[in-house]
Design a protein around this motif. Structure first.
Motif, PDB file in Angstrom:
ATOM      1  N   LEU A 106     -57.139 -30.803  36.043  1.00  0.00           N
ATOM      2  CA  LEU A 106     -56.294 -31.057  34.880  1.00  0.00           C
ATOM      3  C   LEU A 106     -55.738 -32.470  34.971  1.00  0.00           C
ATOM      4  O   LEU A 106     -55.130 -32.847  35.971  1.00  0.00           O
ATOM      5  CB  LEU A 106     -55.123 -30.062  34.829  1.00  0.00           C
ATOM      6  CG  LEU A 106     -55.490 -28.594  34.683  1.00  0.00           C
ATOM      7  CD1 LEU A 106     -54.254 -27.732  34.880  1.00  0.00           C
ATOM      8  CD2 LEU A 106     -56.105 -28.349  33.323  1.00  0.00           C
ATOM      9  N   VAL A 131     -54.980 -24.584  30.044  1.00  0.00           N
ATOM     10  CA  VAL A 131     -54.959 -23.986  31.382  1.00  0.00           C
ATOM     11  C   VAL A 131     -55.308 -22.501  31.288  1.00  0.00           C
ATOM     12  O   VAL A 131     -56.131 -21.997  32.044  1.00  0.00           O
ATOM     13  CB  VAL A 131     -53.575 -24.172  32.044  1.00  0.00           C
ATOM     14  CG1 VAL A 131     -53.515 -23.472  33.378  1.00  0.00           C
ATOM     15  CG2 VAL A 131     -53.252 -25.640  32.197  1.00  0.00           C
ATOM     16  N   SER A 134     -54.392 -30.782  39.791  1.00  0.00           N
ATOM     17  CA  SER A 134     -53.674 -31.230  38.610  1.00  0.00           C
ATOM     18  C   SER A 134     -52.895 -32.494  38.927  1.00  0.00           C
ATOM     19  O   SER A 134     -52.235 -32.573  39.964  1.00  0.00           O
ATOM     20  CB  SER A 134     -52.698 -30.148  38.143  1.00  0.00           C
ATOM     21  OG  SER A 134     -51.899 -30.617  37.077  1.00  0.00           O
ATOM     22  N   ALA A 187     -48.075 -27.977  36.278  1.00  0.00           N
ATOM     23  CA  ALA A 187     -49.076 -26.932  36.052  1.00  0.00           C
ATOM     24  C   ALA A 187     -48.671 -25.620  36.713  1.00  0.00           C
ATOM     25  O   ALA A 187     -49.203 -24.570  36.382  1.00  0.00           O
ATOM     26  CB  ALA A 187     -50.439 -27.379  36.568  1.00  0.00           C
ATOM     27  N   ALA A 237     -51.392 -31.042  43.621  1.00  0.00           N
ATOM     28  CA  ALA A 237     -50.876 -31.961  42.609  1.00  0.00           C
ATOM     29  C   ALA A 237     -50.226 -33.184  43.260  1.00  0.00           C
ATOM     30  O   ALA A 237     -50.037 -33.239  44.468  1.00  0.00           O
ATOM     31  CB  ALA A 237     -49.869 -31.237  41.716  1.00  0.00           C
TER      32      ALA A 237
END
Length: 132
Positions: free
Chosen positions: A13, A24, A41, A46, A60
């Motif tokens: 993402l 998502v 992500s 997220a 992330a």
């Protein structure tokens, strides 16, 4: 994909994906139930849609740990809506979701100051092992 007999699904993402909140959910609705679901992500935000979905692991960055932190308080600014304690970086767990937020090696290049204060750079090495 399958690695050593373990089904693995990876999802990515980017920043622009968060303009479409259902993206998502759509991605993970196609997931195989017996597969390990890993989401990469840019934004740790997220974690909110992933908490109620089948994702197992979220990797992330984005926050750089806040770059400037105050001991006992945490990051002054994270440019994220997640709790300050998670945005500061490290390993966290929310329900069944494992979350790793890296402080990264660099610094924000836009509105944040180009300094680090009580916020060391960070690089993760994560080894995934099958459950026994």
């Amino acid at each position: 994909m399958q690695i050593k007999g373990v089904n693995l699904q990876l999802y990515g993402l980017g920043l622009s994906d968060f303009r479409y909140p259902n993206k998502v959910k759509t991605l993970l609705s196609q997931a195989k139930k017996d597969a390990l679901q890993i989401v990469l992500s840019h934004l740790p935000d997220a974690m909110y849609p992933l908490r109620n979905l089948s994702a197992d692991l979220l990797l992330a960055g984005h926050t750089h740990g806040g770059q400037v932190t105050i001991p006992g308080f945490g990051p002054i600014m994270t440019l994220s809506k997640i709790p300050r304690s998670i945005a500061a970086g490290g390993h966290h767990r929310k329900g069944e979701l494992e979350i790793f937020v890296s402080r990264g090696l660099g610094m924000e290049g836009h509105i944040a100051p180009r300094i680090r204060f009580f916020c060391c750079p960070q690089l993760f090495l994560i080894t995934l092992l099958p459950q026994n």
